[in-house]
Scaffold this motif. Structure first.
Motif, short mmCIF file in Angstrom:
data_model
loop_
_atom_site.label_atom_id
_atom_site.label_comp_id
_atom_site.label_asym_id
_atom_site.label_seq_id
_atom_site.Cartn_x
_atom_site.Cartn_y
_atom_site.Cartn_z
N LEU A 13 -6.38 -5.97 -7.47
CA LEU A 13 -5.49 -5.35 -6.49
C LEU A 13 -6.01 -5.64 -5.09
O LEU A 13 -7.20 -5.52 -4.81
CB LEU A 13 -5.42 -3.83 -6.71
N CYS A 14 -5.09 -6.04 -4.21
CA CYS A 14 -5.46 -6.38 -2.84
C CYS A 14 -4.42 -5.85 -1.87
O CYS A 14 -3.23 -5.74 -2.20
CB CYS A 14 -5.58 -7.89 -2.66
N VAL A 15 -4.91 -5.49 -0.67
CA VAL A 15 -4.01 -5.07 0.41
C VAL A 15 -4.33 -5.94 1.63
O VAL A 15 -5.50 -6.07 2.02
CB VAL A 15 -4.18 -3.59 0.75
N TYR A 16 -3.28 -6.54 2.19
CA TYR A 16 -3.44 -7.38 3.36
C TYR A 16 -2.58 -6.83 4.50
O TYR A 16 -1.50 -6.28 4.26
CB TYR A 16 -3.02 -8.82 3.07
N LYS A 17 -3.06 -7.07 5.70
CA LYS A 17 -2.30 -6.65 6.88
C LYS A 17 -1.84 -7.89 7.63
O LYS A 17 -2.62 -8.81 7.88
CB LYS A 17 -3.19 -5.79 7.79
N PHE A 18 -0.53 -7.88 7.94
CA PHE A 18 0.03 -9.01 8.69
C PHE A 18 0.27 -8.57 10.12
O PHE A 18 1.05 -7.65 10.38
CB PHE A 18 1.32 -9.49 8.04
N GLU A 19 -0.43 -9.22 11.03
CA GLU A 19 -0.31 -8.83 12.43
C GLU A 19 -0.58 -10.05 13.31
O GLU A 19 -1.56 -10.78 13.08
CB GLU A 19 -1.31 -7.71 12.75
N ASN A 20 0.30 -10.24 14.30
CA ASN A 20 0.15 -11.34 15.24
C ASN A 20 0.03 -12.69 14.54
O ASN A 20 -0.77 -13.55 14.91
CB ASN A 20 -1.06 -11.12 16.15
N GLY A 21 0.83 -12.85 13.48
CA GLY A 21 0.86 -14.12 12.76
C GLY A 21 -0.33 -14.37 11.87
O GLY A 21 -0.50 -15.48 11.34
N LYS A 22 -1.17 -13.37 11.68
CA LYS A 22 -2.38 -13.55 10.88
C LYS A 22 -2.42 -12.54 9.74
O LYS A 22 -2.06 -11.38 9.92
CB LYS A 22 -3.61 -13.39 11.76
N ILE A 23 -2.86 -13.02 8.57
CA ILE A 23 -3.00 -12.14 7.40
C ILE A 23 -4.47 -11.77 7.27
O ILE A 23 -5.33 -12.64 7.11
CB ILE A 23 -2.52 -12.84 6.12
N SER A 24 -4.73 -10.46 7.35
CA SER A 24 -6.12 -9.99 7.29
C SER A 24 -6.31 -9.12 6.05
O SER A 24 -5.49 -8.26 5.75
CB SER A 24 -6.45 -9.16 8.54
N PRO A 25 -7.41 -9.33 5.32
CA PRO A 25 -7.68 -8.52 4.12
C PRO A 25 -8.14 -7.12 4.49
O PRO A 25 -8.98 -6.94 5.37
CB PRO A 25 -8.78 -9.29 3.41
N LEU A 26 -7.57 -6.11 3.83
CA LEU A 26 -8.00 -4.72 4.03
C LEU A 26 -8.75 -4.18 2.82
O LEU A 26 -9.64 -3.34 2.96
CB LEU A 26 -6.78 -3.84 4.31
N PHE A 27 -8.37 -4.67 1.64
CA PHE A 27 -8.96 -4.08 0.44
C PHE A 27 -8.89 -5.08 -0.72
O PHE A 27 -7.89 -5.78 -0.90
CB PHE A 27 -8.21 -2.80 0.06
N HIS A 28 -9.97 -5.13 -1.49
CA HIS A 28 -10.01 -5.84 -2.78
C HIS A 28 -10.71 -4.92 -3.77
O HIS A 28 -11.82 -4.47 -3.48
CB HIS A 28 -10.79 -7.16 -2.70
N ASN A 29 -10.11 -4.69 -4.91
CA ASN A 29 -10.81 -3.87 -5.90
C ASN A 29 -11.79 -4.74 -6.69
O ASN A 29 -11.73 -5.97 -6.65
CB ASN A 29 -9.81 -3.15 -6.82
N PRO A 30 -12.74 -4.13 -7.43
CA PRO A 30 -13.77 -4.93 -8.13
C PRO A 30 -13.19 -5.95 -9.10
O PRO A 30 -13.73 -7.04 -9.25
CB PRO A 30 -14.58 -3.85 -8.86
N ALA A 31 -12.08 -5.60 -9.76
CA ALA A 31 -11.50 -6.52 -10.75
C ALA A 31 -11.05 -7.82 -10.10
O ALA A 31 -11.04 -8.87 -10.74
CB ALA A 31 -10.34 -5.85 -11.47
#
Length: 745
Positions: free
Chosen positions: A142-160
């Motif tokens: 599971l991952c959460v990314y933030k899209f801002e100003n044309g850039k995708i930034s990682p916010l979270f990655h679970n251990p799996a």
């Protein structure tokens, strides 16, 4: 702060006053505030009186700050740290280094308000911790990314996620700070980027299976991404991704696809093919492989047009009713049906087809029938020829499977049926559990014991016995057979069974008694004391008891030259007796007895003329059948295969030599070095390769066609049908029937 500065410092002050960054300069030796611009005053405005002479006073303290880092500063690089104002909890980033300020050693500080950034970081950290707590136990990535100003930034990655992706420690650090599609296969990267960009722009879902390099396994592995893009209240977009390891599934699908393609190729290579029909009042073709139209000589395209009608009509008209009936019966009973039928080739000749059919489901309420076809035309032709040859044998041949000591019939020719007068169906019913059931009860144990002994030892079983004829009589049968192959739980036993003439049957029925003739003869004087003949052997109408045996029986005046009373011991052992001047053969035995107080011999005589003639006839038939084999049209060869791929001729029939216009010796001389030498140069390599390929692949049957060189240098076209037989000693032999097909080529 000093009001008098050098021109150079004044110029620097002018520049610093216009900087968007808060800046101040203080002396290292006494903390004197040498310079502060407006931005810095704004930050310190709540504490400033405008009269501060030191940096710590400007910061609202009465003495040097306990957290002062001036001693750690250098002239080479900035010392960066964070500072929080006690009064409003604002957080600032301080970047300081040592400089010279108008001749004094000082340090310059650049102050940046990072309050909002820290709040955002803390918020992000809180989100990460919350997500980590919530999703740490979920097996998929599971991952959460933030899209801002044309850039995708990682916010979270679970251990799996890390376990699925298999990133190294170095790469884990990299992907935690930046989303650069690390390790994605170059062939998959453009599509993945396009799908994600579309989802971000349109706010939809994204789904894609692609390959990622797994550092731990050192290979590309298939990963599935299921993601969605959600827009927050502040128009920030978050991409939520679920990653699954689908490597095994994708590889299995690829294997299945390859297997399916391979299976289709195999199916299309079947000489006959596979088809599926929907059965209603007609046979509607749902599917057929390439081999099906080939049965009747049509192309696949032509067959597509033909199958628009009832497929049953494409069978030979005399067999159509039988075909439909057998299929309907299999549907009714939910069984598999197998049978042979005929199709008419487009050029007019008949094609024999063997079909195995079974219902595999339904469509629109109608049964679906799966049929596997085999072109057995050549086999049928050979079988008809073989049946004719087999059924020409007086009596017949039979083969049995041995199970738990029982002889289970596998095959018996028509001649076997005729011996007992039963129909084939009646005889099959009688012998279905054990072929020995047809034997007369008095002979059954004897035959059974001998058969079991021969089965175990592998020797030839040569025995006669009686069976029940359909008309109620007993008929004598002679069996010559042996076990084929090694002894096992399901051995095979083959037998040649012959009957006897009506005269021989009569002889055998009389032989149920002690003998054909019984004679009691004086041991010392040859006087005939008693006679009893169940057949007219030697007795004459005027025979007189009391005469000498040689006179009463043979009209001689002296003991017979062929008499066995003096040449053999009275041990009741059978021996032959040949009477001079006749074509009769006798078997006799005798023993000594007391006949009313007189020493005498009891002599038993059997007329074995018929048995002897049958033996001679059997030998003659054996020679006859050997001659038949030797002179089959085209002939037979037996070739031994060696482990070094050499092929050694073991047997060449007269028929084959004749077909080559040579003697057997001449053919052997041609074949002894290379069995392919007599084939045309354009054919020999191809034939040799096919033979060796067939042997190495384990195929038991192979059929070849080529041109065979004759003695005079000419050639004939020959079809060679090869059977590969594995002997019990491990030797492989090629049994080949050669047929001249020049007229048909």
């Amino acid at each position: 702060m000093s009001d008098k500065n050098s021109p150079a410092i004044e110029q620097i002050i002018t520049i610093l006053n216009n900087s968007p960054t808060a800046i101040y300069v203080s002396a290292i030796d006494n903390y004197e505030l040498l310079y502060i611009n407006e931005k810095a005053r704004d930050i310190l405005a709540s504490n400033s009186t405008g009269q501060e002479r030191t940096c710590y006073e400007a910061a609202g303290f009465t003495q040097p700050c306990s957290f002062c880092q001036t001693s750690k500063m250098s002239r080479d690089k900035f010392l960066v740290r964070e500072f929080q104002l006690p009064i409003d909890s604002s957080i600032y980033q301080l970047s300081g280094k040592i400089i010279d300020w108008d001749g004094r050693e000082a340090h310059i500080e650049y102050i940046t308000d990072i309050t909002e950034r820290k709040k955002e970081e803390n918020k992000s950290k809180a989100v990460k911790e919350e997500l980590q707590t919530t999703f740490s136990c979920i097996p998929c990535g599971l991952c959460v990314y933030k899209f801002e100003n044309g850039k995708i930034s990682p916010l979270f990655h679970n251990p799996a996620f890390y376990g699925i992706m298999g990133y190294s420690k170095e790469h884990i650090k990299e992907i935690e700070n930046d989303t650069s599609f690390l390790g994605v296969h170059p062939d998959d990267l453009p599509v993945l980027q396009s799908k994600i960009q579309d989802a971000i722009l349109k706010g939809g879902l994204v789904q894609y299976i692609y390959r990622v390099w797994n550092d731990n396994k050192n290979e590309y592995r298939w990963i599935r991404l299921d993601g969605s893009v959600e827009t927050q209240a502040d128009n920030t977009k978050f991409l939520y991704g679920v990653y699954s390891d689908v490597n095994k599934r994708v590889l299995l699908e690829q294997e299945l696809t390859a297997a399916k393609d391979k299976m289709q190729d195999i199916i299309n290579a079947i000489p006959g093919g596979v088809a599926i029909y929907k059965v209603s009042d007609i046979f509607e073709t749902i599917y057929f492989s390439d081999g099906v139209p080939e049965l009747s000589g049509y192309t696949v395209e032509e067959y597509h047009e033909l199958i628009k009608e009832d497929a049953a009509k494409m069978t030979y008209y005399e067999d159509t009713e039988m075909v439909v009936s057998n299929i309907q019966e299999a549907i009714k009973n939910h069984t598999v049906t197998e049978f042979d039928f005929r199709k008419q080739h487009r050029d007019g000749h008949i094609v024999w087809v063997h079909v195995q059919a079974k219902q595999i489901g339904e469509e629109d309420g109608c049964p679906l029938i799966h049929c596997v076809f085999h072109n057995i035309s050549n086999l049928k032709e050979t079988q008809l020829e073989l049946d004719h040859l087999v059924n020409s044998i007086p009596g017949g041949i039979a083969s049995y499977r041995i199970e738990d000591g029982q002889f289970i019939p596998i095959f018996f020719s028509d001649g076997i049926v005729a011996l007992s007068g039963h129909t084939r169906k009646e005889l099959e019913e009688i012998t279905k559990n054990n072929a020995l059931e047809v034997i007369y009860e008095a002979d059954k144990k004897r035959v059974s014991d001998e058969a079991v002994s021969a089965l175990k030892s592998g020797r030839v079983l040569d025995i006669s016995y009686r069976v029940h004829h359909k008309d109620g009589s007993l008929v004598w049968i002679h069996l010559n057979g042996r076990r084929m192959g090694p002894l096992s739980d399901s051995s095979r036993f083959y037998a040649v069974i012959t009957g006897m003439s009506s005269e021989t049957r009569l002889f055998q029925s009389i032989a149920n008694e002690t003998a054909d003739g019984i004679y009691v003869i004086s041991k010392d004087t040859y006087e005939l004391f008693y006679t009893n003949e169940s057949k007219n052997l030697f007795l004459k109408d005027n025979i007189t008891i009391g005469e000498k045996c040689y006179k009463a029986l043979f009209g001689k005046s002296a003991p017979c030259e062929f008499c066995t009373l003096k040449s053999h011991k009275p041990d009741n052992s059978e021996h032959d007796m040949l009477v001079d001047g006749t074509d009769k053969f006798y078997s006799t035995r005798f023993h000594e007895t007391d006949w009313n107080g007189i020493s005498a011999y009891v002599k038993y005589v059997r007329d074995v003329t018929e048995e002897t003639k049958i033996k001679f006839e059997k030998e003659r038939l054996s020679m006859y059948f050997q001659s038949v084999v030797e002179n089959l049209p085209g002939g037979i060869t037996v070739i031994r295969y060696e482990s070094d791929n050499s092929l050694i001729p073991e047997y060449i029939s007269e028929g084959f030599a004749s077909m080559c216009h040579m003697t057997v010796e001449e053919v052997e001389n041609v074949y002894k070095n290379d069995i392919f030498a007599s084939f045309h140069s354009d054919d020999s390599d191809n034939i040799k390769n096919k033979v060796l390929d067939s042997i190495n692949s384990g195929n038991s049957h192979c059929e070849l066609t080529g041109r065979l060189k004759l003695k005079d240098g000419g050639y004939i076209w020959v079809k060679s049908t090869i059977s590969l037989i594995h002997s019990s000693d491990g030797v492989k032999r090629l049994y080949t029937v050669h047929t001249d097909i020049s007229k048909s080529v």
